[in-house]
Motif scaffolding. Structure first.
Motif, PDB file in Angstrom:
ATOM      1  N   GLY A 103       2.098  -5.944  -2.556  1.00 34.62           N
ATOM      2  CA  GLY A 103       2.492  -5.793  -3.966  1.00 34.62           C
ATOM      3  C   GLY A 103       1.270  -5.047  -4.722  1.00 34.62           C
ATOM      4  N   VAL A 104       0.118  -4.738  -4.568  1.00 36.30           N
ATOM      5  CA  VAL A 104      -0.954  -3.777  -4.962  1.00 36.30           C
ATOM      6  C   VAL A 104      -0.600  -2.376  -4.269  1.00 36.30           C
ATOM      7  CG1 VAL A 104      -3.105  -3.060  -4.891  1.00 36.30           C
ATOM      8  CG2 VAL A 104      -2.713  -5.485  -5.168  1.00 36.30           C
ATOM      9  N   GLY A 105      -0.002  -2.300  -2.975  1.00 37.50           N
ATOM     10  CA  GLY A 105       0.231  -1.214  -2.602  1.00 37.50           C
ATOM     11  C   GLY A 105       1.444  -0.534  -3.227  1.00 37.50           C
ATOM     12  N   LEU A 106       2.419  -1.243  -3.432  1.00 42.32           N
ATOM     13  CA  LEU A 106       3.667  -0.543  -3.738  1.00 42.32           C
ATOM     14  C   LEU A 106       3.678  -0.278  -5.250  1.00 42.32           C
ATOM     15  CD1 LEU A 106       6.418  -3.040  -2.245  1.00 42.32           C
ATOM     16  CD2 LEU A 106       5.892  -0.757  -1.647  1.00 42.32           C
ATOM     17  N   SER A 107       2.724  -1.124  -6.221  1.00 46.34           N
ATOM     18  CA  SER A 107       2.643  -0.901  -7.394  1.00 46.34           C
ATOM     19  C   SER A 107       1.863   0.419  -7.741  1.00 46.34           C
ATOM     20  CB  SER A 107       1.680  -1.955  -8.167  1.00 46.34           C
ATOM     21  OG  SER A 107       2.299  -3.377  -8.030  1.00 46.34           O
ATOM     22  N   LEU A 108       0.884   0.655  -6.599  1.00 48.41           N
ATOM     23  CA  LEU A 108      -0.003   2.048  -7.134  1.00 48.41           C
ATOM     24  C   LEU A 108       1.001   3.284  -6.490  1.00 48.41           C
ATOM     25  CD1 LEU A 108      -3.327   1.117  -5.053  1.00 48.41           C
ATOM     26  CD2 LEU A 108      -2.813   1.580  -7.379  1.00 48.41           C
ATOM     27  N   LEU A 109       1.964   2.895  -5.523  1.00 48.01           N
ATOM     28  CA  LEU A 109       2.865   4.034  -4.921  1.00 48.01           C
ATOM     29  C   LEU A 109       3.829   4.361  -6.187  1.00 48.01           C
ATOM     30  CD1 LEU A 109       3.661   3.405  -1.417  1.00 48.01           C
ATOM     31  CD2 LEU A 109       2.407   5.326  -2.139  1.00 48.01           C
ATOM     32  N   TRP A 125      -4.597  10.831 -12.094  1.00 46.74           N
ATOM     33  CA  TRP A 125      -4.994  10.110 -11.292  1.00 46.74           C
ATOM     34  C   TRP A 125      -3.831   9.595 -10.186  1.00 46.74           C
ATOM     35  CZ3 TRP A 125      -9.916   8.589 -11.614  1.00 46.74           C
ATOM     36  CH2 TRP A 125     -10.634   8.373 -12.735  1.00 46.74           C
ATOM     37  N   SER A 126      -2.930  10.490 -10.337  1.00 47.62           N
ATOM     38  CA  SER A 126      -1.611  10.148  -9.340  1.00 47.62           C
ATOM     39  C   SER A 126      -2.096  10.489  -7.905  1.00 47.62           C
ATOM     40  CB  SER A 126      -0.725  11.277  -9.632  1.00 47.62           C
ATOM     41  OG  SER A 126      -1.045  12.626  -9.559  1.00 47.62           O
ATOM     42  N   ALA A 127      -3.014  11.424  -7.618  1.00 48.50           N
ATOM     43  CA  ALA A 127      -3.257  11.817  -6.238  1.00 48.50           C
ATOM     44  C   ALA A 127      -4.297  10.511  -5.523  1.00 48.50           C
ATOM     45  CB  ALA A 127      -4.052  13.010  -5.909  1.00 48.50           C
ATOM     46  N   LEU A 128      -5.037   9.815  -6.491  1.00 53.21           N
ATOM     47  CA  LEU A 128      -5.810   8.829  -5.815  1.00 53.21           C
ATOM     48  C   LEU A 128      -5.060   7.661  -5.707  1.00 53.21           C
ATOM     49  CD1 LEU A 128      -8.834   7.706  -5.423  1.00 53.21           C
ATOM     50  CD2 LEU A 128      -8.824   7.218  -7.690  1.00 53.21           C
ATOM     51  N   MET A 129      -4.170   7.307  -6.664  1.00 55.99           N
ATOM     52  CA  MET A 129      -3.081   6.184  -6.315  1.00 55.99           C
ATOM     53  C   MET A 129      -2.350   6.070  -5.354  1.00 55.99           C
ATOM     54  SD  MET A 129      -2.074   5.023 -10.152  1.00 55.99           S
ATOM     55  CE  MET A 129      -1.802   6.748 -11.165  1.00 55.99           C
ATOM     56  N   LEU A 130      -1.879   7.385  -4.926  1.00 54.37           N
ATOM     57  CA  LEU A 130      -0.883   7.616  -3.841  1.00 54.37           C
ATOM     58  C   LEU A 130      -1.667   7.390  -2.672  1.00 54.37           C
ATOM     59  CD1 LEU A 130       1.329  10.636  -4.999  1.00 54.37           C
ATOM     60  CD2 LEU A 130       2.026   8.347  -4.853  1.00 54.37           C
ATOM     61  N   THR A 131      -3.025   8.106  -2.471  1.00 55.65           N
ATOM     62  CA  THR A 131      -3.718   8.102  -1.567  1.00 55.65           C
ATOM     63  C   THR A 131      -4.206   6.601  -0.970  1.00 55.65           C
ATOM     64  OG1 THR A 131      -4.817  10.122  -2.149  1.00 55.65           O
ATOM     65  CG2 THR A 131      -5.947   8.684  -0.603  1.00 55.65           C
ATOM     66  N   TYR A 132      -4.303   5.514  -1.973  1.00 52.29           N
ATOM     67  CA  TYR A 132      -4.711   4.318  -1.657  1.00 52.29           C
ATOM     68  C   TYR A 132      -3.432   3.327  -1.588  1.00 52.29           C
ATOM     69  CZ  TYR A 132      -9.715   5.429  -2.299  1.00 52.29           C
ATOM     70  OH  TYR A 132     -11.064   5.858  -2.167  1.00 52.29           O
ATOM     71  N   GLY A 133      -2.330   3.899  -2.393  1.00 55.22           N
ATOM     72  CA  GLY A 133      -1.314   3.052  -2.298  1.00 55.22           C
ATOM     73  C   GLY A 133      -0.599   2.969  -0.912  1.00 55.22           C
ATOM     74  N   PHE A 134      -0.524   3.908  -0.425  1.00 55.31           N
ATOM     75  CA  PHE A 134       0.321   4.172   1.037  1.00 55.31           C
ATOM     76  C   PHE A 134      -0.299   3.345   2.019  1.00 55.31           C
ATOM     77  CE2 PHE A 134       1.297   6.265   5.076  1.00 55.31           C
ATOM     78  CZ  PHE A 134       2.676   6.133   5.042  1.00 55.31           C
ATOM     79  N   PRO A 135      -1.761   3.354   2.275  1.00 54.91           N
ATOM     80  CA  PRO A 135      -2.281   2.592   3.490  1.00 54.91           C
ATOM     81  C   PRO A 135      -2.252   0.895   2.987  1.00 54.91           C
ATOM     82  CG  PRO A 135      -4.008   3.722   2.281  1.00 54.91           C
ATOM     83  CD  PRO A 135      -2.629   4.280   1.801  1.00 54.91           C
ATOM     84  N   LEU A 136      -2.428   0.786   1.752  1.00 54.56           N
ATOM     85  CA  LEU A 136      -2.389  -0.656   1.316  1.00 54.56           C
ATOM     86  C   LEU A 136      -0.978  -1.258   1.578  1.00 54.56           C
ATOM     87  CD1 LEU A 136      -4.400  -0.762  -2.044  1.00 54.56           C
ATOM     88  CD2 LEU A 136      -4.994  -1.658  -0.015  1.00 54.56           C
ATOM     89  N   SER A 137       0.129  -0.374   1.182  1.00 56.61           N
ATOM     90  CA  SER A 137       1.332  -0.832   1.549  1.00 56.61           C
ATOM     91  C   SER A 137       1.508  -1.145   3.027  1.00 56.61           C
ATOM     92  CB  SER A 137       2.314   0.362   0.967  1.00 56.61           C
ATOM     93  OG  SER A 137       2.446   0.429  -0.235  1.00 56.61           O
TER      94      SER A 137
END
Length: 280
Positions: A103-109, A125-137
Motif C-alpha cells: 500500500g505504501v509503495g504503490l501510494s508513493l509510486l 519530491w517526485s524523484a524521492l517518492m519514485l526511488t522509495y516507492g518502487f522497492p517498497l512495492s
C-alpha cells in the motif's frame, strides 16, 4: 418495503403495497365503491385511470416501513453454557506487512508519477517518492506472496483464566505462532507435521495428503485441565492415521502434556487435543 396511499376527496382511497414499481404479486387495494375510480393493471405497472370532477384532488402519501435487516451481525450465544472471549488484543504480529508495504509503495509510486508530470503538486519530491516507492512495492508484493494468514482461535473464558497458570511454554508458543502472520512457511506447524507424519518416508504419508491446520480452540477438560485443541482438515487421511501418531503428538509438543485425537465436528476434520498436566 414502501406503501403508497392515494387519498381522494369524497372518501375513496387506494393503498398499494410493493416495491417502487408496484409490479409484483403483493398489491393490497381498497376503495370506496361510491367513488368514480377505475383501476387497470398492466403487465409491468399498476396504472390508475380516473374520471374525477375537476375539483377532486388526488394525493399520494409515501410511507416507508423499515424492515429488520438480516445482514446485521447477531452476537453469538455462548456455546454449551460457556462464554467465549473475543481476541481484541492489538499486536504487530496480527498485521500483514505485505499489505502495508504494497500500500505504501504503490501510494508513493502513484503520487510520484503524478508529481513528475505536474499533475499533482510537489514535483521537487517526485524523484524521492519514485526511488522509495518502487522497492517498497516489490518488497510488499514478495511478502504478500509468501504470506501465511493466521488461523481463527476460539477461546472460552474458563480456559483463558487457566492459560497463564497451567499452559506449558510450548503450548503458549504454539498458540502465538498460529494466530499471527507468518512468511515463507507452506502451512502452520509445518515442521511438526513433517516429523509426526514423516512425509515421503516408509510408513508415512505423502506431502500432498498432509493435514492442514484450520483453527484452534482453547477449552477446559471435565477434570479442570487446560486444553489446546488443534483442528486439522485431512481429506485423504482417516482417524486411524491420527490415532497411531497420538504418542508422537505428545512427545513433540511435550513435555508435561497428554495428547488425544478424535473426529471433528465436520466431515474430514480431526481434533488433536493437547492437554496440560499442570493443575491448580
Amino acid at each position: 418495503m414502501k406503501a403508497v396511499t392515494a387519498s381522494i376527496v369524497g372518501g375513496g382511497n387506494v393503498l398499494c403495497s410493493h416495491r417502487l414499481n408496484l409490479s409484483g404479486n403483493h398489491q393490497f387495494i381498497s376503495f370506496n365503491p361510491l367513488s368514480s375510480l377505475n383501476l387497470r393493471r398492466s403487465s409491468k405497472y399498476l396504472t390508475i385511470q380516473d374520471h374525477l370532477p375537476p375539483k377532486s384532488n388526488l394525493k399520494f402519501k409515501f410511507v416507508i416501513a423499515k424492515a429488520a435487516d438480516s445482514s446485521q451481525a447477531v452476537p453469538a450465544a455462548p456455546t454449551g453454557g460457556k462464554s467465549i472471549v473475543e481476541d481484541d488484543e492489538f499486536s504487530l504480529a496480527k498485521i500483514s506487512f505485505g499489505v502495508i508495504g504494497l500500500g505504501v509503495g504503490l501510494s508513493l509510486l502513484s503520487y510520484g508519477f503524478g508529481a513528475y508530470f505536474n499533475i499533482l503538486p510537489g514535483s521537487e519530491w517526485s524523484a524521492l517518492m519514485l526511488t522509495y516507492g518502487f522497492p517498497l512495492s516489490i518488497i510488499g508484493m514478495a511478502l504478500k506472496y509468501a504470506e501465511l494468514k493466521p488461523v481463527p482461535c476460539l477461546t472460552y473464558a474458563d480456559a483463558q483464566n487457566l492459560r497463564e497458570k497451567c499452559a506449558t511454554p510450548i503450548l503458549k508458543q504454539v498458540r502465538d505462532d498460529v494466530i499471527r502472520y507468518r512468511y515463507g512457511d507452506e502451512q502452520h506447524l509445518d515442521e511438526a507435521l513433517k516429523r509426526i507424519f514423516q512425509y515421503g518416508l516408509g510408513g508415512g504419508v505423502a506431502r500432498r495428503n498432509a493435514p492442514v491446520l484450520q483453527k484452534i480452540r482453547e477449552e477446559v477438560t471435565e477434570d479442570g485441565k487446560y486444553c489446546l485443541v488443534l483442528v486439522f482438515e485431512a481429506k485423504a487421511l482417516e482417524l486411524a492415521d491420527f490415532e497411531k501418531r497420538q504418542e508422537k503428538f505428545a512427545s513433540f509438543f511435550g513435555p508435561g502434556i497428554t495428547a488425544k485425537v478424535g473426529k471433528g465436528e465436520e466431515e474430514n476434520m480431526y481434533d488433536v487435543s493437547l492437554i496440560s498436566n499442570t493443575t491448580l
